[in-house]
Scaffold this motif. Structure first.
Motif, PDB file in Angstrom:
ATOM      1  N   GLU A 145     111.285  32.277 -21.316  1.00  0.00           N
ATOM      2  CA  GLU A 145     110.626  33.451 -20.728  1.00  0.00           C
ATOM      3  C   GLU A 145     110.022  33.108 -19.361  1.00  0.00           C
ATOM      4  O   GLU A 145     110.163  33.872 -18.400  1.00  0.00           O
ATOM      5  CB  GLU A 145     109.520  33.980 -21.664  1.00  0.00           C
ATOM      6  CG  GLU A 145     110.009  34.822 -22.819  1.00  0.00           C
ATOM      7  CD  GLU A 145     110.648  34.027 -23.971  1.00  0.00           C
ATOM      8  OE1 GLU A 145     110.638  32.775 -23.923  1.00  0.00           O
ATOM      9  OE2 GLU A 145     111.156  34.656 -24.909  1.00  0.00           O
TER      10      GLU A 145
ATOM     11  N   ALA B 208     111.265  34.750 -15.821  1.00  0.00           N
ATOM     12  CA  ALA B 208     110.340  35.494 -14.960  1.00  0.00           C
ATOM     13  C   ALA B 208     110.350  34.919 -13.544  1.00  0.00           C
ATOM     14  O   ALA B 208     110.374  35.665 -12.552  1.00  0.00           O
ATOM     15  CB  ALA B 208     108.930  35.455 -15.549  1.00  0.00           C
TER      16      ALA B 208
ATOM     17  N   ALA C 298     113.613  36.183 -11.825  1.00  0.00           N
ATOM     18  CA  ALA C 298     113.676  37.625 -11.562  1.00  0.00           C
ATOM     19  C   ALA C 298     112.650  38.041 -10.506  1.00  0.00           C
ATOM     20  O   ALA C 298     112.951  38.832  -9.609  1.00  0.00           O
ATOM     21  CB  ALA C 298     113.456  38.403 -12.857  1.00  0.00           C
ATOM     22  N   LEU C 299     111.436  37.480 -10.609  1.00  0.00           N
ATOM     23  CA  LEU C 299     110.392  37.845  -9.637  1.00  0.00           C
ATOM     24  C   LEU C 299     110.746  37.355  -8.239  1.00  0.00           C
ATOM     25  O   LEU C 299     110.532  38.063  -7.249  1.00  0.00           O
ATOM     26  CB  LEU C 299     109.036  37.266 -10.076  1.00  0.00           C
ATOM     27  CG  LEU C 299     108.376  37.989 -11.259  1.00  0.00           C
ATOM     28  CD1 LEU C 299     107.215  37.169 -11.828  1.00  0.00           C
ATOM     29  CD2 LEU C 299     107.889  39.386 -10.833  1.00  0.00           C
TER      30      LEU C 299
ATOM     31  N   CYS D 229     115.087  38.887 -18.054  1.00  0.00           N
ATOM     32  CA  CYS D 229     113.821  39.417 -17.518  1.00  0.00           C
ATOM     33  C   CYS D 229     114.148  40.434 -16.434  1.00  0.00           C
ATOM     34  O   CYS D 229     114.911  40.134 -15.511  1.00  0.00           O
ATOM     35  CB  CYS D 229     112.970  38.285 -16.929  1.00  0.00           C
ATOM     36  SG  CYS D 229     111.455  38.895 -16.125  1.00  0.00           S
TER      37      CYS D 229
ATOM     38  N   ALA E  29     112.507  42.496 -13.452  1.00  0.00           N
ATOM     39  CA  ALA E  29     111.293  42.426 -12.628  1.00  0.00           C
ATOM     40  C   ALA E  29     111.374  43.415 -11.476  1.00  0.00           C
ATOM     41  O   ALA E  29     112.456  43.670 -10.929  1.00  0.00           O
ATOM     42  CB  ALA E  29     111.106  41.007 -12.081  1.00  0.00           C
ATOM     43  N   THR E  30     110.206  43.969 -11.125  1.00  0.00           N
ATOM     44  CA  THR E  30     110.134  44.864  -9.969  1.00  0.00           C
ATOM     45  C   THR E  30     109.542  44.081  -8.787  1.00  0.00           C
ATOM     46  O   THR E  30     108.847  43.067  -8.996  1.00  0.00           O
ATOM     47  CB  THR E  30     109.209  46.067 -10.257  1.00  0.00           C
ATOM     48  OG1 THR E  30     107.871  45.553 -10.415  1.00  0.00           O
ATOM     49  CG2 THR E  30     109.630  46.811 -11.504  1.00  0.00           C
TER      50      THR E  30
ATOM     51  N   GLU F 298     106.015  43.655 -11.833  1.00  0.00           N
ATOM     52  CA  GLU F 298     106.055  43.979 -13.278  1.00  0.00           C
ATOM     53  C   GLU F 298     107.256  43.287 -13.909  1.00  0.00           C
ATOM     54  O   GLU F 298     108.313  43.187 -13.271  1.00  0.00           O
ATOM     55  CB  GLU F 298     106.223  45.489 -13.475  1.00  0.00           C
ATOM     56  CG  GLU F 298     105.019  46.301 -13.079  1.00  0.00           C
ATOM     57  CD  GLU F 298     105.415  47.742 -12.843  1.00  0.00           C
ATOM     58  OE1 GLU F 298     105.004  48.587 -13.641  1.00  0.00           O
ATOM     59  OE2 GLU F 298     106.140  47.997 -11.860  1.00  0.00           O
ATOM     60  N   THR F 299     107.103  42.866 -15.160  1.00  0.00           N
ATOM     61  CA  THR F 299     108.210  42.201 -15.860  1.00  0.00           C
ATOM     62  C   THR F 299     108.374  42.757 -17.276  1.00  0.00           C
ATOM     63  O   THR F 299     107.398  43.166 -17.905  1.00  0.00           O
ATOM     64  CB  THR F 299     107.957  40.676 -15.996  1.00  0.00           C
ATOM     65  OG1 THR F 299     106.663  40.482 -16.572  1.00  0.00           O
ATOM     66  CG2 THR F 299     108.053  39.952 -14.680  1.00  0.00           C
ATOM     67  N   SER F 300     109.615  42.730 -17.768  1.00  0.00           N
ATOM     68  CA  SER F 300     109.844  42.994 -19.194  1.00  0.00           C
ATOM     69  C   SER F 300     110.961  42.064 -19.656  1.00  0.00           C
ATOM     70  O   SER F 300     111.824  41.668 -18.860  1.00  0.00           O
ATOM     71  CB  SER F 300     110.176  44.465 -19.459  1.00  0.00           C
ATOM     72  OG  SER F 300     111.223  44.878 -18.635  1.00  0.00           O
ATOM     73  N   PHE F 301     110.915  41.691 -20.946  1.00  0.00           N
ATOM     74  CA  PHE F 301     111.782  40.623 -21.463  1.00  0.00           C
ATOM     75  C   PHE F 301     112.624  41.110 -22.640  1.00  0.00           C
ATOM     76  O   PHE F 301     112.152  41.909 -23.458  1.00  0.00           O
ATOM     77  CB  PHE F 301     110.913  39.444 -21.941  1.00  0.00           C
ATOM     78  CG  PHE F 301     110.117  38.817 -20.833  1.00  0.00           C
ATOM     79  CD1 PHE F 301     110.653  37.796 -20.061  1.00  0.00           C
ATOM     80  CD2 PHE F 301     108.836  39.278 -20.533  1.00  0.00           C
ATOM     81  CE1 PHE F 301     109.918  37.234 -19.028  1.00  0.00           C
ATOM     82  CE2 PHE F 301     108.102  38.727 -19.498  1.00  0.00           C
ATOM     83  CZ  PHE F 301     108.645  37.699 -18.742  1.00  0.00           C
TER      84      PHE F 301
END
Ligand code: IMP
Length: 215
Positions: free
Chosen positions: A50, A54, A57-58, A132, A134-135, A139-142
């Motif tokens: 995770e 992140a 993606a970030l 992941c 990411a915006t 913001e993140t979601s997994f």
């Protein structure tokens, strides 16, 4: 619900990008990769899938100003206390920085042999994929997927990438390296089950983020 028509995939790994492009294709979503945009590859210093997903993606979302999807994945071998795990790509890295997965598969086999793990019943493990989303705002979601199986030796098949030739998923008599991409995914939009770790994670993402219903 997001109406997505294109997405940035935060990866420089050609095998992963091809699989993610395949999974998006029937949804009418076109994929651009961080490699194609020449975005820098961040260092993966986390000790969980995770954390590393992140990071990737970030970094891509912030550098491009677009929503980005990453995949952090690896092979977890029970008899090796979970190794190579988050270090799966590192086990393939040669002193000159190039990656050689024949060497990496041999390292896993050597580690199993060194522990006397020859019986198939003890050669269990799983592939893990954590996606992941990411915006650029952070913001993140997994979405996590796992595929259980057995480590075989010698390697079998030339399809796929990475450690596919030594991984035989439970319920199948061929390795991922002996399967077509479609067989390895084992999923199409709307289908209730998926086979590979990446397709299982993607199925969750498609259901929760893209409104793809499982029937
Ligand atoms: P990372 O996610 O960039 O840290 O790298 C994960 C590593 O795990 C890849 O370099 C592959 O070697 C391996 N891996 C991940 N998914 C698969 C798969 O579907 N098949 C074979 N190897 C995989």
């Amino acid at each position: 619900m997001t109406q997505l028509t294109e997405i940035l995939v935060a990866s420089h790994n050609a095998g992963k990008i091809a699989e993610i492009r395949d999974l998006f294709e029937p949804l009418g979503v076109s994929v651009t990769s961080a490699a194609e945009l020449d975005l820098a590859e961040p260092e993966e210093t986390g000790d969980t899938f995770e954390a590393n997903a992140a990071t990737k993606a970030l970094a891509a979302a912030k550098a491009s100003g677009k929503i980005a999807l990453s995949d952090d994945s690896g092979l977890v071998v029970d008899a090796l206390d979970g190794a190579p795990g988050v270090y799966t790509a590192d086990w393939a890295t040669l002193p000159d920085g190039a990656r050689d997965f024949a060497v990496a598969m041999q390292k896993v086999e050597d580690a199993l042999q060194a522990r006397g793990v020859t019986d198939e019943s003890r050669r269990t493990g799983r592939f893990v994929s954590v996606l992941c989303l990411a915006t650029p705002e952070g913001e993140t979601s997994f979405y996590r997927g796992e595929a259980d199986g057995v480590l075989v030796w010698p390697p079998r098949g030339t399809s796929g990438f990475g450690y596919d030739p030594v991984f035989r998923p439970d319920g199948h008599d061929r390795t991922f390296g002996e399967m077509t991409a479609e067989e390895k995914h084992g999923w199409r939009p709307g289908q209730a089950t998926a086979l590979s770790h990446r397709a299982r994670a993607f199925k969750l993402f498609a259901e929760q983020c893209l409104g793809v219903a499982a029937t």
